[in-house]
Design a protein around this motif. Structure first.
Motif, PDB file in Angstrom:
ATOM      1  N   HIS A   1     -66.004  65.828 -13.133  1.00 44.69           N
ATOM      2  CA  HIS A   1     -64.810  66.627 -12.869  1.00 44.69           C
ATOM      3  C   HIS A   1     -63.640  65.805 -12.328  1.00 44.69           C
ATOM      4  N   ARG A   2     -63.692  64.503 -12.524  1.00 45.34           N
ATOM      5  CA  ARG A   2     -62.658  63.628 -11.981  1.00 45.34           C
ATOM      6  C   ARG A   2     -61.248  64.071 -12.398  1.00 45.34           C
ATOM      7  N   ASP A   3     -61.084  64.369 -13.691  1.00 47.46           N
ATOM      8  CA  ASP A   3     -59.750  64.717 -14.184  1.00 47.46           C
ATOM      9  C   ASP A   3     -59.249  66.008 -13.550  1.00 47.46           C
ATOM     10  N   GLY A   4     -60.115  67.006 -13.462  1.00 43.88           N
ATOM     11  CA  GLY A   4     -59.713  68.267 -12.863  1.00 43.88           C
ATOM     12  C   GLY A   4     -59.394  68.139 -11.387  1.00 43.88           C
ATOM     13  N   LEU A   5     -60.205  67.381 -10.681  1.00 45.91           N
ATOM     14  CA  LEU A   5     -59.978  67.207  -9.246  1.00 45.91           C
ATOM     15  C   LEU A   5     -58.671  66.468  -8.963  1.00 45.91           C
ATOM     16  N   ALA A   6     -58.225  65.660  -9.915  1.00 48.16           N
ATOM     17  CA  ALA A   6     -57.001  64.880  -9.714  1.00 48.16           C
ATOM     18  C   ALA A   6     -55.734  65.678 -10.005  1.00 48.16           C
ATOM     19  N   VAL A   7     -55.868  66.920 -10.448  1.00 49.18           N
ATOM     20  CA  VAL A   7     -54.679  67.713 -10.781  1.00 49.18           C
ATOM     21  C   VAL A   7     -53.886  68.125  -9.538  1.00 49.18           C
ATOM     22  N   PRO A   8     -54.510  68.733  -8.523  1.00 44.65           N
ATOM     23  CA  PRO A   8     -53.722  69.146  -7.351  1.00 44.65           C
ATOM     24  C   PRO A   8     -53.211  67.977  -6.522  1.00 44.65           C
ATOM     25  N   ALA A   9     -54.024  66.921  -6.433  1.00 49.78           N
ATOM     26  CA  ALA A   9     -53.695  65.736  -5.639  1.00 49.78           C
ATOM     27  C   ALA A   9     -54.584  64.602  -6.106  1.00 49.78           C
ATOM     28  N   ALA A  10     -54.163  63.385  -5.879  1.00 48.91           N
ATOM     29  CA  ALA A  10     -54.968  62.236  -6.287  1.00 48.91           C
ATOM     30  C   ALA A  10     -56.362  62.333  -5.672  1.00 48.91           C
ATOM     31  N   ALA A  11     -57.370  61.965  -6.449  1.00 49.52           N
ATOM     32  CA  ALA A  11     -58.756  62.080  -6.006  1.00 49.52           C
ATOM     33  C   ALA A  11     -59.301  60.696  -5.668  1.00 49.52           C
ATOM     34  N   ARG A  12     -59.733  60.508  -4.436  1.00 45.83           N
ATOM     35  CA  ARG A  12     -60.277  59.218  -3.981  1.00 45.83           C
ATOM     36  C   ARG A  12     -61.741  59.402  -3.587  1.00 45.83           C
ATOM     37  N   TYR A  13     -62.622  58.827  -4.385  1.00 44.64           N
ATOM     38  CA  TYR A  13     -64.054  58.926  -4.100  1.00 44.64           C
ATOM     39  C   TYR A  13     -64.444  57.835  -3.108  1.00 44.64           C
ATOM     40  N   VAL A  14     -65.077  58.235  -2.003  1.00 41.72           N
ATOM     41  CA  VAL A  14     -65.387  57.278  -0.938  1.00 41.72           C
ATOM     42  C   VAL A  14     -66.894  57.159  -0.689  1.00 41.72           C
ATOM     43  N   GLY A  15     -67.687  57.525  -1.680  1.00 41.03           N
ATOM     44  CA  GLY A  15     -69.105  57.219  -1.575  1.00 41.03           C
ATOM     45  C   GLY A  15     -70.024  58.418  -1.646  1.00 41.03           C
ATOM     46  N   GLU A  16     -71.295  58.111  -1.836  1.00 39.63           N
ATOM     47  CA  GLU A  16     -72.312  59.137  -2.014  1.00 39.63           C
ATOM     48  C   GLU A  16     -72.708  59.810  -0.704  1.00 39.63           C
ATOM     49  N   GLU A  17     -72.516  59.131   0.425  1.00 41.13           N
ATOM     50  CA  GLU A  17     -72.860  59.718   1.725  1.00 41.13           C
ATOM     51  C   GLU A  17     -71.941  60.925   1.965  1.00 41.13           C
ATOM     52  N   PRO A  18     -72.481  62.135   2.078  1.00 43.38           N
ATOM     53  CA  PRO A  18     -71.649  63.338   2.076  1.00 43.38           C
ATOM     54  C   PRO A  18     -70.625  63.417   3.199  1.00 43.38           C
ATOM     55  N   GLY A  19     -70.897  62.798   4.344  1.00 41.29           N
ATOM     56  CA  GLY A  19     -69.968  62.879   5.459  1.00 41.29           C
ATOM     57  C   GLY A  19     -68.812  61.913   5.394  1.00 41.29           C
ATOM     58  N   SER A  20     -68.797  61.050   4.375  1.00 41.90           N
ATOM     59  CA  SER A  20     -67.788  59.990   4.329  1.00 41.90           C
ATOM     60  C   SER A  20     -66.371  60.527   4.182  1.00 41.90           C
ATOM     61  N   ALA A  21     -66.171  61.548   3.352  1.00 39.52           N
ATOM     62  CA  ALA A  21     -64.822  62.087   3.161  1.00 39.52           C
ATOM     63  C   ALA A  21     -64.272  62.663   4.463  1.00 39.52           C
ATOM     64  N   ALA A  22     -65.100  63.453   5.145  1.00 40.12           N
ATOM     65  CA  ALA A  22     -64.658  64.042   6.413  1.00 40.12           C
ATOM     66  C   ALA A  22     -64.378  62.969   7.451  1.00 40.12           C
ATOM     67  N   LEU A  23     -65.197  61.917   7.471  1.00 41.58           N
ATOM     68  CA  LEU A  23     -64.991  60.836   8.434  1.00 41.58           C
ATOM     69  C   LEU A  23     -63.680  60.111   8.165  1.00 41.58           C
ATOM     70  N   HIS A  24     -63.406  59.802   6.880  1.00 46.06           N
ATOM     71  CA  HIS A  24     -62.129  59.179   6.537  1.00 46.06           C
ATOM     72  C   HIS A  24     -60.967  60.078   6.955  1.00 46.06           C
ATOM     73  N   ASP A  25     -61.080  61.360   6.663  1.00 45.84           N
ATOM     74  CA  ASP A  25     -60.051  62.337   6.991  1.00 45.84           C
ATOM     75  C   ASP A  25     -59.767  62.335   8.492  1.00 45.84           C
ATOM     76  N   VAL A  26     -60.812  62.497   9.291  1.00 47.24           N
ATOM     77  CA  VAL A  26     -60.636  62.609  10.741  1.00 47.24           C
ATOM     78  C   VAL A  26     -60.157  61.292  11.352  1.00 47.24           C
ATOM     79  N   ALA A  27     -60.624  60.165  10.821  1.00 45.66           N
ATOM     80  CA  ALA A  27     -60.171  58.876  11.346  1.00 45.66           C
ATOM     81  C   ALA A  27     -58.667  58.711  11.141  1.00 45.66           C
TER      82      ALA A  27
END
Length: 292
Positions: free
Chosen positions: A147-173
């Motif tokens: 779903h990369r193309d669809g996810l990139a429609v509202p805003a750029a999509a940056r995948y930060v790894g398979e560990e599920p908490g990584s996106a939230a950690l990047h966000d909060v940092a």
């Protein structure tokens, strides 16, 4: 359960969920929406969205299900009775890294592929070209690839790894760094509103932005010190000099009638580090003091 990737369901129509749904509608996607308060869907119906009567109906309607609710508890409540086997579930609800990991395990146990998302934007930036908006995603690499193309429609999509908490950690940092910057900006304006200041706020804002932009690359120096373990690397103004300079900052605040409480905690950590014999370093060692 795999559907047409050009069909997306959005659960939650607050300001952010509505912005995501509208961006996909504008891009020609088939969008099904659900919200506890049905009235929030009315404007989107006029733009081509389908309204699901229940969250379960919304989940069944599309190949990608995007959840944007109040909090993590709301996600569990809304999807408690919904079959998730074969569902591609993307959760952009604000959460902590720990909550993201638990929600990923919850989704996996129910047969869904899962991505967690951290949105680095405010609603007006979503779907707006060149706004700088992006979303961190972490979790299932297969889901992200599908779903990369669809996810990139509202805003750029940056995948930060398979560990599920990584996106939230990047966000909060990043948000934590922003909060610290706002504290500094607040203190600076408070000083300039005191006795003897003749600079207009807009004029000072220009100076402040210029200065902060010049200082921001210091983050690369911190990264280099952390990676090498040499906290003296590239130091020009060492800790001993900065702690001495803090006295002037505090005296100026007193003269201007401004509380030092936004600066005092960091200054106290600097003093602890200096007392421990790190006067020739920069402030990177404060990171080690913060780690429990």
């Amino acid at each position: 359960m795999r559907h047409d990737a050009k069909k997306i369901s959005v659960l939650g129509l607050g300001a952010m969920g509505t912005a995501f749904a509208r961006a996909w509608l504008d891009a020609g996607y088939g969008v099904t929406v659900w919200n506890r308060t049905v009235g929030r869907a009315e404007a989107l119906v006029g733009e081509g969205a389908e309204v699901a009567a229940t969250a379960t109906e919304a989940v069944r309607a599309s190949g990608l299900v995007v959840v944007c609710l109040l909090d993590d508890a709301s996600v569990g409540e809304v999807l408690a009775d919904t079959e998730l086997v074969g569902v591609d579930l993307v959760n952009v609800t604000t959460s902590t890294p720990g909550q993201a990991r638990e929600r990923a395990a919850w989704a996996g146990a129910r047969g869904a592929r899962y991505l967690d998302g951290g949105i680095m934007a405010v609603p007006p930036m979503i779907g707006t070209p060149d706004s700088g908006a992006y979303v961190f995603y972490s979790g299932s690499p297969e889901l992200f690839a599908a779903h990369r193309d669809g996810l990139a429609v509202p805003a750029a999509a940056r995948y930060v790894g398979e560990e599920p908490g990584s996106a939230a950690l990047h966000d909060v940092a990043l948000l934590s760094a922003m909060t610290g910057m706002f504290a500094g900006v607040t203190h600076a304006f408070a000083l300039m509103r005191g006795a003897g200041a003749e600079v207009a706020p807009k004029e000072f804002a220009g100076l402040l932005v210029e200065w902060l932009a010049a200082m921001a690359p210091a983050a690369y120096g911190v990264a280099a010190q952390l990676e090498t373990g040499d906290y003296t690397l590239g130091v020009t103004s060492n800790l001993a000099m900065m702690v001495e300079g803090n006295g002037t900052l505090l005296r100026t605040a007193e003269e201007q009638g401004v509380s030092p409480e936004l600066l005092a905690p960091f200054m106290a950590l600097m003093e602890r580090l200096l007392a421990a014999g790190h006067g020739d370093e920069g402030t990177t060692g404060v990171i080690d003091l913060l780690r429990r």
